[in-house]
Design an enzyme around this catalytic site. Structure first.
Site, PDB file in Angstrom:
ATOM      1  N   HIS A   1      -3.184   2.391   9.875  1.00  0.00           N
ATOM      2  CA  HIS A   1      -1.916   3.132   9.738  1.00  0.00           C
ATOM      3  C   HIS A   1      -1.925   3.902   8.420  1.00  0.00           C
ATOM      4  CE1 HIS A   1       2.073   3.423   7.867  1.00  0.00           C
ATOM      5  NE2 HIS A   1       2.591   3.546   9.080  1.00  0.00           N
ATOM      6  N   ASN A   2      -2.315   3.212   7.353  1.00  0.00           N
ATOM      7  CA  ASN A   2      -2.325   3.856   6.040  1.00  0.00           C
ATOM      8  C   ASN A   2      -3.388   4.948   5.960  1.00  0.00           C
ATOM      9  OD1 ASN A   2      -0.396   1.953   5.516  1.00  0.00           O
ATOM     10  ND2 ASN A   2      -1.146   1.472   3.489  1.00  0.00           N
TER      11      ASN A   2
ATOM     12  N   LYS B   1      -2.549  -2.224  10.135  1.00  0.00           N
ATOM     13  CA  LYS B   1      -1.757  -1.647   9.044  1.00  0.00           C
ATOM     14  C   LYS B   1      -2.649  -0.795   8.145  1.00  0.00           C
ATOM     15  CE  LYS B   1       1.482  -0.436   6.424  1.00  0.00           C
ATOM     16  NZ  LYS B   1       1.374  -0.526   5.036  1.00  0.00           N
TER      17      LYS B   1
ATOM     18  N   SER C   1       5.370  -1.782   7.554  1.00  0.00           N
ATOM     19  CA  SER C   1       5.435  -0.402   7.083  1.00  0.00           C
ATOM     20  C   SER C   1       6.858   0.126   7.081  1.00  0.00           C
ATOM     21  CB  SER C   1       4.591   0.511   7.974  1.00  0.00           C
ATOM     22  OG  SER C   1       4.780   1.850   7.565  1.00  0.00           O
TER      23      SER C   1
ATOM     24  N   MET D   1      10.223  -4.659  -1.767  1.00  0.00           N
ATOM     25  CA  MET D   1      10.147  -4.915  -0.327  1.00  0.00           C
ATOM     26  C   MET D   1      10.761  -6.272   0.029  1.00  0.00           C
ATOM     27  SD  MET D   1       8.720  -2.372   1.261  1.00  0.00           S
ATOM     28  CE  MET D   1       7.815  -2.859   2.723  1.00  0.00           C
TER      29      MET D   1
ATOM     30  N   GLU E   1      -1.915   7.786   7.502  1.00  0.00           N
ATOM     31  CA  GLU E   1      -0.895   8.240   6.533  1.00  0.00           C
ATOM     32  C   GLU E   1      -1.535   9.100   5.431  1.00  0.00           C
ATOM     33  OE1 GLU E   1       1.738   5.020   4.913  1.00  0.00           O
ATOM     34  OE2 GLU E   1       0.836   5.551   3.005  1.00  0.00           O
TER      35      GLU E   1
ATOM     36  N   ARG F   1      -8.055  12.526  -3.227  1.00  0.00           N
ATOM     37  CA  ARG F   1      -7.279  11.823  -4.256  1.00  0.00           C
ATOM     38  C   ARG F   1      -8.177  11.519  -5.459  1.00  0.00           C
ATOM     39  NH1 ARG F   1      -2.847   7.550  -1.750  1.00  0.00           N
ATOM     40  NH2 ARG F   1      -2.177   8.833  -0.012  1.00  0.00           N
TER      41      ARG F   1
HETATM   42  C1  6PG Z   1       3.967   1.897   4.332  1.00  0.00           C
HETATM   43  C2  6PG Z   1       3.131   2.428   3.216  1.00  0.00           C
HETATM   44  C3  6PG Z   1       3.057   1.444   2.122  1.00  0.00           C
HETATM   45  C4  6PG Z   1       2.552   2.038   0.814  1.00  0.00           C
HETATM   46  C5  6PG Z   1       1.072   2.024   0.729  1.00  0.00           C
HETATM   47  C6  6PG Z   1       0.399   3.290   0.338  1.00  0.00           C
HETATM   48  O1  6PG Z   1       3.466   1.889   5.444  1.00  0.00           O
HETATM   49  O2  6PG Z   1       5.106   1.521   4.083  1.00  0.00           O
HETATM   50  O3  6PG Z   1       1.839   2.704   3.672  1.00  0.00           O
HETATM   51  O4  6PG Z   1       2.349   0.335   2.574  1.00  0.00           O
HETATM   52  O5  6PG Z   1       3.102   3.226   0.540  1.00  0.00           O
HETATM   53  O6  6PG Z   1       0.843   1.032  -0.205  1.00  0.00           O
HETATM   54  O7  6PG Z   1      -0.257   3.099  -0.819  1.00  0.00           O
HETATM   55  P1  6PG Z   1      -1.162   4.044  -1.653  1.00  0.00           P
HETATM   56  O8  6PG Z   1      -0.887   5.468  -1.298  1.00  0.00           O
HETATM   57  O9  6PG Z   1      -0.718   3.713  -3.031  1.00  0.00           O
HETATM   58  O10 6PG Z   1      -2.555   3.598  -1.373  1.00  0.00           O
END
Ligand code: 6PG
Length: 626
Positions: free
Chosen positions: A346-347, A343, A288, A168, A350, A445
């Site tokens: 966000h995850n 963030k 992100s 990154m 995700e 997971r």
């Molecule tokens: C992003 C992602 C990035 C990364 C995470 C997910 O927004 O670019 O979320 O931050 O992929 O670390 O991590 P894990 O799935 O390993 O928890």
């Protein structure tokens, strides 16, 4: 800038000769009235200064079109400096010549043909607001040293530093350099494993030809203009504290550190407070978009001190992705660690989006589709439900291994995680918010990780054949969309509750907007939510979304039911249906829970037929002696 007698004109003229750029003395641009007022010993007021400062601002804008210039001006107040650098904020650099009242009054007294009443000098010190973003130079240094200091800062130094050249960090360096910023890059030296990382990286890419590469912290820090802006791109956790500890002795007052990793928002607050006590600004910035996003434009979620943010804003906005109106996908989120909190959520969103796609893929596979066919099915959903994660899942499904077989079928079925899903779940429980889907995705997971136990139990339990499945891809699509709406509802609910509890005053629509591009959860649904969230924090009160949920619910129930009967694990799809049942029920089963609590623990309960809110306790059965 500096008070009268700080040596601005002398230093400015010398510097203009050294750098071969024009010099202007601000005093030469005063209107007649101001000169008369000053000559009669009266200090100027803000009104007197307004038009004068505007003239100097126009001069700076005109000169910048040609090249650079030096303008000297007392510029004692922040608002004067704002007028002077209006519309050229990022191109202006302030140099503050600072000295004590005693020193300056002595110097003024020694000047020939110069008379300045001490009261007038005193009034300048009284109104002086020291600039935060300026290079501060001590006027007790010799003229030569002052010139050298300014030249070193302006000419030989970089405007932005990146600390940590992992995947990154490297992408962000290239992104900044491509946009013409002067950068310094640092990576530690580790014998054998990390040798000359920065130097080797620099020679690989032409856009880095002007960038400076370091593996020595002192040299890296000294290569930066003051106040220094340093973006930390290191692993979250203890590494961030170690890096701060190593950098601190080299930093100066008002330098700014930005943590661009996936740090825990509570830690960010602690680091912010600690660094504040050391006069260093700290910005926690969620970033992100992965490697590609960092290179071409990530979504950036910065928080902390607003004034410090404004110093780094031009850089972060320039490198960020742009939304459909060409606005940066970077916005000041709020105070403390709110950027890292956002963030983290966000995850969380995700995790759920990924889990839903995994479940959908499993159902389509059970219906007999091979990975290419599943990719086609997902591709067919793009018109109505486009998203980055949908796109990449289709690409993943099509990818063949060297032997021509689908690569995805050879991947070990144990899902990793780096912690943000855990933190989202923990935060939701701390705040008392039912973010059930992220917990479900996280636990899925965890379940996947017990591979050996799964293999063992697989032999011990019967699993139903999937022959009963009778689902259309439209029904699966509707179930998927249904669950996604619930996922986004839960995500924004968590953000809203945190905003209220921590008094962050977050702008949900703006958060959705910076998630419309650059980040992992960008989607057409997110685009729609920008408007929806302008009107209500609860997206499930939006008529359009109510219609969608009502329309998709039947398919969602059918998909979940048939999956259950066929022993296909669809925890997130199922939980979405269950959650909607729970959140829309007028009279829930919690009356039983309250009665049970009162029974064994006298925890009391409230009654529907008593609006006063009074607590009741009932003796549910007579105590017997045995
Ligand atoms: C992003 C992602 C990035 C990364 C995470 C997910 O927004 O670019 O979320 O931050 O992929 O670390 O991590 P894990 O799935 O390993 O928890």
């Amino acid at each position: 800038m500096g008070v009268s007698g700080s040596g601005k004109s002398t230093i400015g003229k010398l510097l203009s000769q050294e750098l071969n750029i024009p010099f202007f003395d601000g005093d030469d641009f005063h209107p007649k009235e101001n000169i008369e007022k000053m000559s009669s010993g009266q200090p100027l007021n803000d009104k007197d200064r307004q038009s004068w400062l505007e003239v100097l601002n126009s001069l700076a804008i005109k000169e910048l079109k040609k090249s650079n210039c030096i303008i000297v001006c007392s510029a004692l107040k922040q608002k004067y400096r704002e007028i002077l650098s209006q519309n050229i904020e990022t191109q202006s650099k302030w140099i503050y010549l600072s000295g004590s009242f005693d020193l300056i009054s002595k110097r003024l007294n020694n000047r020939e043909n110069h008379f300045m009443p001490l009261d007038l000098l005193k009034s300048q010190f009284d109104i002086l607001e020291e600039p935060t973003g300026a290079l501060q130079v001590d006027i007790s240094l010799s003229t030569n040293e002052i010139i050298k200091t300014i030249k070193r800062d302006q000419i030989e130094t970089s405007e932005f530093g990146i600390f940590g050249l992992g995947v990154m960090g490297k992408s962000i360096c290239r992104n900044l350099a491509k946009r013409g910023f002067k950068i310094s890059m640092y990576n530690r030296h580790l014998d054998d494993s990390e040798v000359e990382v920065a130097k080797n990286f620099k020679i690989q890419f032409s856009e880095l030809s002007e960038a400076k590469a370091f593996d020595d912290i002192t040299a890296f820090v000294n290569s930066l203009q003051q106040p220094r802006l340093i973006l930390l791109m290191v692993n979250s956790g203890k590494t961030v504290d170690r890096v701060i500890k190593n950098l601190l002795p080299h930093l100066s007052k008002n330098d700014i550190l930005i943590d661009g990793g996936n740090s825990n928002y509570k830690k960010t607050k602690e680091r912010f407070d600690y660094l504040k006590s050391k006069n260093i600004h700290f910005i926690g910035a969620g970033v992100s978009g992965g490697e590609k996003g960092a290179l071409n434009g990530p979504s950036i979620m910065p928080s902390g001190d607003k004034v410090a943010y404004e110093m780094v804003q031009p850089y972060l906005e320039a490198i960020s992705a742009k939304d459909k109106n060409d606005l940066p996908c970077c916005t000041y989120i709020g105070s403390e660690g709110s950027g890292h909190f956002i963030k983290m959520v966000h995850n969380g969103i995700e995790y759920v989006e990924m889990q839903l796609l995994a479940e959908v893929t499993t159902i389509l596979e059970a219906l007999g589709q091979n990975p290419d066919a599943i990719a086609d099915t997902l591709g067919g959903w793009k018109n109505t439900a486009s998203s980055y994660l949908l796109d990449i899942t289709a690409v993943i499904l099509r990818k063949k291994d060297d032997d021509g077989d689908w690569l995805v079928k050879k991947i070990l079925d144990k899902a990793g995680n780096k912690g943000t899903g855990n933190w989202t779940t923990i935060s939701s429980t701390e705040l008392g918010v039912p973010s059930t889907l992220v917990a479900t995705a996280l636990y899925s997971r965890f379940i996947s990780f017990y591979k050996d136990e799964r293999l063992q139990l697989n032999k011990l339990f019967d699993r139903t054949e999937t022959s009963e499945l009778n689902l259309s891809s439209m029904e699966i699509f509707e179930a998927y969309q249904f669950a996604r709406i619930i996922n986004h509802y839960q995500g924004f609910k968590l953000i809203n509750e945190a905003s209220n509890t921590y008094k962050w005053n977050l702008n949900l629509s703006e958060i959705a907007r910076i998630w419309t591009n650059g980040c992992i959860i960008k989607s057409t649904l997110m685009q729609d939510l920008v408007e929806t969230l302008k009107h209500d924090a609860n997206i499930l009160t939006n008529t359009k979304l109510i219609d969608c949920v009502n329309q998709y619910k039947l398919a969602a129930k059918k998909v979940v039911l048939q999956s259950l009967l066929s022993d296909i694990a669809t925890p997130a799809l199922s939980e979405a249906v269950q959650f909607l049942n729970g959140i829309t029920i007028a009279y829930s089963s919690a009356n039983i829970i309250q009665a049970q609590r009162d029974f064994f623990g006298a925890h009391t309960y409230k009654r529907l037929d008593d609006e006063s809110g009074k607590s009741y306790h009932t003796i549910w059965e007579k105590l017997t002696n045995n």
